[in-house]
Motif scaffolding. Structure first.
Motif, PDB file in Angstrom:
ATOM      1  N   ALA A  34      12.549  29.693 -20.411  1.00  0.00           N
ATOM      2  CA  ALA A  34      12.338  29.306 -19.028  1.00  0.00           C
ATOM      3  C   ALA A  34      11.371  28.139 -18.952  1.00  0.00           C
ATOM      4  O   ALA A  34      10.415  28.054 -19.698  1.00  0.00           O
ATOM      5  CB  ALA A  34      11.777  30.487 -18.231  1.00  0.00           C
ATOM      6  N   PRO A  35      11.590  27.197 -18.016  1.00  0.00           N
ATOM      7  CA  PRO A  35      10.680  26.046 -17.880  1.00  0.00           C
ATOM      8  C   PRO A  35       9.386  26.450 -17.228  1.00  0.00           C
ATOM      9  O   PRO A  35       9.202  26.304 -16.027  1.00  0.00           O
ATOM     10  CB  PRO A  35      11.492  25.090 -16.997  1.00  0.00           C
ATOM     11  N   GLN A  36       8.444  26.995 -18.032  1.00  0.00           N
ATOM     12  CA  GLN A  36       7.234  27.574 -17.472  1.00  0.00           C
ATOM     13  C   GLN A  36       5.990  26.730 -17.747  1.00  0.00           C
ATOM     14  O   GLN A  36       4.886  27.155 -17.472  1.00  0.00           O
ATOM     15  CB  GLN A  36       7.018  28.978 -18.053  1.00  0.00           C
TER      16      GLN A  36
ATOM     17  N   ILE B  35       9.516  30.088   0.614  1.00  0.00           N
ATOM     18  CA  ILE B  35      10.569  31.097   0.584  1.00  0.00           C
ATOM     19  C   ILE B  35      10.497  31.813  -0.763  1.00  0.00           C
ATOM     20  O   ILE B  35      10.567  31.172  -1.817  1.00  0.00           O
ATOM     21  CB  ILE B  35      11.964  30.464   0.778  1.00  0.00           C
ATOM     22  N   ILE B  36      10.362  33.139  -0.732  1.00  0.00           N
ATOM     23  CA  ILE B  36      10.192  33.943  -1.937  1.00  0.00           C
ATOM     24  C   ILE B  36      11.350  34.929  -2.040  1.00  0.00           C
ATOM     25  O   ILE B  36      11.671  35.631  -1.067  1.00  0.00           O
ATOM     26  CB  ILE B  36       8.856  34.706  -1.922  1.00  0.00           C
ATOM     27  N   ASP B  37      11.971  34.978  -3.205  1.00  0.00           N
ATOM     28  CA  ASP B  37      12.995  35.989  -3.480  1.00  0.00           C
ATOM     29  C   ASP B  37      12.277  37.315  -3.759  1.00  0.00           C
ATOM     30  O   ASP B  37      11.576  37.452  -4.756  1.00  0.00           O
ATOM     31  CB  ASP B  37      13.837  35.561  -4.687  1.00  0.00           C
TER      32      ASP B  37
ATOM     33  N   ASP C 261       9.185  40.846  -7.341  1.00  0.00           N
ATOM     34  CA  ASP C 261       8.754  42.162  -7.808  1.00  0.00           C
ATOM     35  C   ASP C 261       9.069  42.344  -9.292  1.00  0.00           C
ATOM     36  O   ASP C 261       8.342  43.044 -10.001  1.00  0.00           O
ATOM     37  CB  ASP C 261       9.439  43.252  -6.982  1.00  0.00           C
ATOM     38  N   VAL C 262      10.139  41.722  -9.783  1.00  0.00           N
ATOM     39  CA  VAL C 262      10.429  41.756 -11.219  1.00  0.00           C
ATOM     40  C   VAL C 262       9.290  41.099 -11.989  1.00  0.00           C
ATOM     41  O   VAL C 262       8.811  41.627 -12.999  1.00  0.00           O
ATOM     42  CB  VAL C 262      11.765  41.054 -11.526  1.00  0.00           C
ATOM     43  N   ARG C 263       8.834  39.933 -11.526  1.00  0.00           N
ATOM     44  CA  ARG C 263       7.730  39.248 -12.200  1.00  0.00           C
ATOM     45  C   ARG C 263       6.459  40.100 -12.167  1.00  0.00           C
ATOM     46  O   ARG C 263       5.757  40.233 -13.175  1.00  0.00           O
ATOM     47  CB  ARG C 263       7.495  37.895 -11.534  1.00  0.00           C
ATOM     48  N   ILE C 264       6.158  40.718 -11.025  1.00  0.00           N
ATOM     49  CA  ILE C 264       4.943  41.533 -10.896  1.00  0.00           C
ATOM     50  C   ILE C 264       4.988  42.703 -11.874  1.00  0.00           C
ATOM     51  O   ILE C 264       4.057  42.945 -12.651  1.00  0.00           O
ATOM     52  CB  ILE C 264       4.791  42.042  -9.448  1.00  0.00           C
ATOM     53  N   ARG C 265       6.093  43.438 -11.842  1.00  0.00           N
ATOM     54  CA  ARG C 265       6.190  44.637 -12.671  1.00  0.00           C
ATOM     55  C   ARG C 265       6.289  44.278 -14.153  1.00  0.00           C
ATOM     56  O   ARG C 265       5.754  44.991 -15.004  1.00  0.00           O
ATOM     57  CB  ARG C 265       7.403  45.463 -12.237  1.00  0.00           C
ATOM     58  N   TYR C 266       6.965  43.189 -14.460  1.00  0.00           N
ATOM     59  CA  TYR C 266       7.091  42.786 -15.856  1.00  0.00           C
ATOM     60  C   TYR C 266       5.718  42.544 -16.479  1.00  0.00           C
ATOM     61  O   TYR C 266       5.422  43.051 -17.573  1.00  0.00           O
ATOM     62  CB  TYR C 266       7.953  41.525 -15.956  1.00  0.00           C
ATOM     63  N   GLU C 267       4.879  41.788 -15.804  1.00  0.00           N
ATOM     64  CA  GLU C 267       3.574  41.471 -16.386  1.00  0.00           C
ATOM     65  C   GLU C 267       2.709  42.719 -16.500  1.00  0.00           C
ATOM     66  O   GLU C 267       1.940  42.872 -17.454  1.00  0.00           O
ATOM     67  CB  GLU C 267       2.873  40.400 -15.544  1.00  0.00           C
TER      68      GLU C 267
ATOM     69  N   ASP D 238       0.433  35.546 -13.977  1.00  0.00           N
ATOM     70  CA  ASP D 238       0.236  34.337 -14.775  1.00  0.00           C
ATOM     71  C   ASP D 238       1.231  33.255 -14.398  1.00  0.00           C
ATOM     72  O   ASP D 238       0.915  32.069 -14.423  1.00  0.00           O
ATOM     73  CB  ASP D 238       0.376  34.657 -16.264  1.00  0.00           C
ATOM     74  N   ASN D 239       2.457  33.628 -14.110  1.00  0.00           N
ATOM     75  CA  ASN D 239       3.501  32.662 -13.765  1.00  0.00           C
ATOM     76  C   ASN D 239       4.149  33.120 -12.475  1.00  0.00           C
ATOM     77  O   ASN D 239       4.831  34.133 -12.435  1.00  0.00           O
ATOM     78  CB  ASN D 239       4.537  32.568 -14.889  1.00  0.00           C
ATOM     79  N   VAL D 240       3.931  32.364 -11.405  1.00  0.00           N
ATOM     80  CA  VAL D 240       4.425  32.770 -10.088  1.00  0.00           C
ATOM     81  C   VAL D 240       5.774  32.153  -9.773  1.00  0.00           C
ATOM     82  O   VAL D 240       6.398  32.530  -8.776  1.00  0.00           O
ATOM     83  CB  VAL D 240       3.419  32.392  -8.980  1.00  0.00           C
ATOM     84  N   ASN D 241       6.227  31.212 -10.577  1.00  0.00           N
ATOM     85  CA  ASN D 241       7.391  30.417 -10.195  1.00  0.00           C
ATOM     86  C   ASN D 241       8.701  30.892 -10.798  1.00  0.00           C
ATOM     87  O   ASN D 241       9.758  30.591 -10.257  1.00  0.00           O
ATOM     88  CB  ASN D 241       7.162  28.953 -10.605  1.00  0.00           C
ATOM     89  N   TYR D 242       8.652  31.630 -11.915  1.00  0.00           N
ATOM     90  CA  TYR D 242       9.880  32.022 -12.598  1.00  0.00           C
ATOM     91  C   TYR D 242       9.807  33.473 -13.048  1.00  0.00           C
ATOM     92  O   TYR D 242       8.734  33.978 -13.368  1.00  0.00           O
ATOM     93  CB  TYR D 242      10.141  31.127 -13.821  1.00  0.00           C
ATOM     94  N   THR D 243      10.977  34.114 -13.072  1.00  0.00           N
ATOM     95  CA  THR D 243      11.089  35.441 -13.659  1.00  0.00           C
ATOM     96  C   THR D 243      11.006  35.318 -15.174  1.00  0.00           C
ATOM     97  O   THR D 243      11.131  34.222 -15.725  1.00  0.00           O
ATOM     98  CB  THR D 243      12.422  36.088 -13.263  1.00  0.00           C
ATOM     99  N   PRO D 244      10.816  36.418 -15.892  1.00  0.00           N
ATOM    100  CA  PRO D 244      10.740  36.327 -17.359  1.00  0.00           C
ATOM    101  C   PRO D 244      11.980  35.739 -18.009  1.00  0.00           C
ATOM    102  O   PRO D 244      11.904  35.201 -19.107  1.00  0.00           O
ATOM    103  CB  PRO D 244      10.533  37.780 -17.786  1.00  0.00           C
ATOM    104  N   ASP D 245      13.160  35.816 -17.352  1.00  0.00           N
ATOM    105  CA  ASP D 245      14.367  35.223 -17.916  1.00  0.00           C
ATOM    106  C   ASP D 245      14.682  33.865 -17.317  1.00  0.00           C
ATOM    107  O   ASP D 245      15.801  33.356 -17.457  1.00  0.00           O
ATOM    108  CB  ASP D 245      15.559  36.162 -17.752  1.00  0.00           C
ATOM    109  N   GLY D 246      13.697  33.237 -16.635  1.00  0.00           N
ATOM    110  CA  GLY D 246      13.821  31.838 -16.246  1.00  0.00           C
ATOM    111  C   GLY D 246      14.422  31.567 -14.885  1.00  0.00           C
ATOM    112  O   GLY D 246      14.754  30.416 -14.592  1.00  0.00           O
ATOM    113  N   LYS D 247      14.581  32.563 -14.026  1.00  0.00           N
ATOM    114  CA  LYS D 247      15.133  32.333 -12.693  1.00  0.00           C
ATOM    115  C   LYS D 247      14.001  32.032 -11.714  1.00  0.00           C
ATOM    116  O   LYS D 247      12.925  32.618 -11.793  1.00  0.00           O
ATOM    117  CB  LYS D 247      15.925  33.551 -12.225  1.00  0.00           C
ATOM    118  N   ALA D 248      14.265  31.124 -10.774  1.00  0.00           N
ATOM    119  CA  ALA D 248      13.241  30.707  -9.819  1.00  0.00           C
ATOM    120  C   ALA D 248      12.871  31.863  -8.895  1.00  0.00           C
ATOM    121  O   ALA D 248      13.741  32.585  -8.398  1.00  0.00           O
ATOM    122  CB  ALA D 248      13.724  29.519  -9.005  1.00  0.00           C
ATOM    123  N   VAL D 249      11.586  32.032  -8.649  1.00  0.00           N
ATOM    124  CA  VAL D 249      11.093  33.087  -7.764  1.00  0.00           C
ATOM    125  C   VAL D 249      10.873  32.563  -6.352  1.00  0.00           C
ATOM    126  O   VAL D 249      11.149  33.260  -5.371  1.00  0.00           O
ATOM    127  CB  VAL D 249       9.783  33.684  -8.320  1.00  0.00           C
ATOM    128  N   LEU D 250      10.383  31.334  -6.225  1.00  0.00           N
ATOM    129  CA  LEU D 250      10.046  30.800  -4.911  1.00  0.00           C
ATOM    130  C   LEU D 250      10.385  29.320  -4.849  1.00  0.00           C
ATOM    131  O   LEU D 250      10.595  28.651  -5.863  1.00  0.00           O
ATOM    132  CB  LEU D 250       8.564  31.022  -4.592  1.00  0.00           C
TER     133      LEU D 250
END
Length: 607
Positions: A398-400, A444-446, A451-457, A582-594
């Motif tokens: 992912a482009p992080q 705009i937030i998905d 929540d995937v990003r929050i729980r993953y970390e 740590d990363n608010v912009n992408y999910t762990p598999d690289g999809k945009a969050v906001l």
């Protein structure tokens, strides 16, 4: 000037050919087992040590070989399958090129013991790096026994780049499954380091699928059977309710040979259109029986690519056959005439006196926006660490590196926003997006991805620190899986235990789920574990990669689903927890969050 072109020695030519034919231990097993099938074997036993690095042994009770044939079998382009070029278009055997055995002998140490039915003694032949070390008479059973030791002993670069034992064993199981599914009339066994992984008795195709993938698996299979002048198509497809995003077992076989065919795969998927979610796949086991003159298997050394002469016509036949199987055998709602003991539903009578509707009391002063939400959204994160994981490294593509700045007054990971009594107003759009105003525009937030990003970390932090508490199940669930999945499950077991799973092995490929991580009691534990295994790509199985797969699988299943309505307080908690990651912009598999719609763009649209 002297000539510069010269013929390569056979040993060098064999090593070049081995680079295409023998890529890993699974390639050796594929070639040797296919030769055993061509020899007319009724029982084939495969034994591997250290996932094939140290030793591979294939024993069959086929026709065996004479002393001369045993020696010639290891010469390049020596084969009993074809005699002339026209035979390539009338193949009824798995092998035909005469490249497999010399390619294996070029990169390994081989011992062959073989005897024919009418011979009193057999032949023992040993080779090392294409060189014949000895050939002598011996006592052995009818058939052939190939022992391949120290694979790639003389090609250290190739041996160095072999994957872990678990990954190579998984590849062996995959190659083994592709063969055993074609020949249900042959008995197969597979042992790894002395442990039996498969013991498949002879039977029908449905029985063979059940033996490989579990009894429950066959309950959802629908038979496919159609015969035309062009081809005969048989096999099974699964019911639409078995569709899954990843890990579906999808197999095509042409004249007993496994193949990959994206065009025919599309025909099967199109038959399930509007019956399964977008992007989902259903298992299928489809067998084509066509005239050998109408196909070409001599395209790639692995023989997994096959060209059909009447491809478009077969596509239409396949699509119609799958649709017919779904429509004919799939369960559909039926009219139920058994109404005894059920409440009577009165029929509409236009002349009857209308019944007065009950009077409902209401409070005109009630305003839900002035009341505090009754649900406590923080309870969804109970049992998880409050600090996000700090060590995600560069594990994913992912482009992080350069996260999008939340801009102006939006919270950042360095400045987390504390909840106050007066929370900012958010708007939920179509049960999918959280929209909130910032000074520079509209953010705009998905909600699901956030929540995937929050729980993953938080799960990653939990895996790095201390094991989580587990919620015991009142009735344990039993999960059955394929042997390849069981190998992966064994490797992931420490990480699953760390997040709160309690699993008890019941056999080689089944487990009892006695407990699940606290906070996900309402989820289907069996489906969750199956999805985690299906998402685990067997490329790098270090501890960080395994933890990533487990944390991501749990986060995906436990995260807020699309369509769930959230109160303003709940949305505020999601936003604040997101910007503490740590990363608010992408999910762990690289999809945009906001994303942020700038104020200037909004004004331009409304100009």
């Amino acid at each position: 000037m002297t000539d510069v072109i010269q013929l390569l020695p056979d040993s060098v030519a064999n090593q070049i050919a081995a680079g295409e034919v023998i890529q890993r231990p699974a390639s050796v097993i594929k070639e040797l087992v296919e030769n055993a099938v061509d020899a007319g074997a009724h029982t084939i036993n495969v034994l591997v040590v250290d996932a094939g690095r140290t030793s591979i042994q294939v024993i069959d009770d086929g026709c065996g070989m004479s002393e001369t044939d045993a020696r010639l079998a290891f010469e390049r382009h020596a084969t009993s399958k074809i005699r002339k070029a026209d035979d390539l278009f009338a193949l009824h055997t798995m092998g035909f090129r005469g490249e497999a055995l010399p390619s294996i002998a070029a990169v390994a140490q081989i011992e062959l013991r073989t005897r024919r039915q009418g011979d009193e003694v057999g032949t023992c032949l040993t080779l090392s790096g294409s060189r014949v070390d000895s050939q002598e008479m011996c006592s052995c059973s009818v058939g052939s026994s190939f022992t391949v030791n120290n694979l790639f002993f003389n090609v250290p670069a190739r041996r160095k780049f072999l994957k872990t034992n678990a990954t190579e064993l998984n590849n062996i199981l995959t190659a083994f499954e592709r063969i055993v599914l074609v020949y249900p009339e042959i008995c197969f066994t597979l042992h790894s380091n002395g442990q039996e992984l498969m013991n498949l008795r002879a039977g029908t195709l449905r029985q063979r699928i059940a033996d490989v993938y579990g009894r429950r698996y066959t309950q959802d299979l629908l038979p496919v059977n159609v015969e035309t002048a062009l081809c005969k198509i048989t096999g099974f497809v699964a019911k639409p309710e078995t569709a899954r995003k990843k890990g579906a077992h999808e197999y095509f076989f042409a004249n007993g040979r496994f193949m990959k065919h994206a065009y025919f795969h599309k025909a099967v998927q199109q038959a399930y259109e509007r019956l399964i979610p977008a992007g989902a796949h259903v298992p299928y086991f489809i067998y084509f029986n066509v005239n050998p003159a109408d196909i070409d298997v001599n395209i790639h050394p692995t023989k997994t690519e096959i060209k059909f002469e009447n491809e478009q016509a077969i596509w239409q036949i396949l699509s119609a056959a799958v649709k017919d199987a779904i429509g004919q055998f799939c369960e559909i709602p039926q009219i139920d005439f058994d109404t005894e003991g059920r409440p009577e539903m009165p029929a509409y009578n236009p002349v009857a006196t209308p019944v007065e509707m009950p009077h409902v009391e209401r409070n005109p002063q009630y305003n839900p926006f002035k009341e505090k939400a009754s649900r406590n959204w923080e309870r969804l994160y109970e049992g998880l660490p409050t600090q996000p994981a700090q060590n995600e490294q560069s594990l994913f593509a992912a482009p992080q590196d350069k996260p999008i700045s939340p801009l102006d007054d939006a919270p950042t990971s360095e400045q987390p926003v504390e909840l106050t009594d007066v929370s900012p107003l958010h708007y939920q759009y179509k049960g999918r997006y959280i929209m909130t105003a910032v000074k520079s525009g509209l953010m705009i937030i998905d909600q699901h991805r956030a929540d995937v990003r929050i729980r993953y970390e938080r799960y990653m932090q939990q895996l790095a620190d201390t094991p989580s508490s587990s919620q015991r199940m009142l009735f344990p669930e039993v999960i059955e899986m394929a042997p390849s999945e069981a190998v992966l499950m064994e490797e992931m077991m420490p990480a699953l235990n760390a997040v709160g799973f309690e699993l008890t092995p019941l056999g080689p490929s089944s487990y009892a789920v006695n407990g699940v991580p606290a906070g996900i009691e309402g989820l289907n534990a069996s489906q969750l574990l199956q999805d985690i295994l299906a998402s685990s790509v067997p490329v790098s199985h270090d501890s960080l990669s395994i933890n990533h797969q487990v944390a991501l699988g749990l986060a995906r299943h436990a995260a807020i689903p699309y369509g769930q309505q959230l109160s303003n307080e709940e949305m505020d908690v999601v936003v604040n927890n997101l910007f503490s990651c740590d990363n608010v912009n992408y999910t762990p598999d690289g999809k945009a969050v906001l994303c942020i719609l700038p104020q200037a763009d909004i004004e331009h649209l409304l100009a």
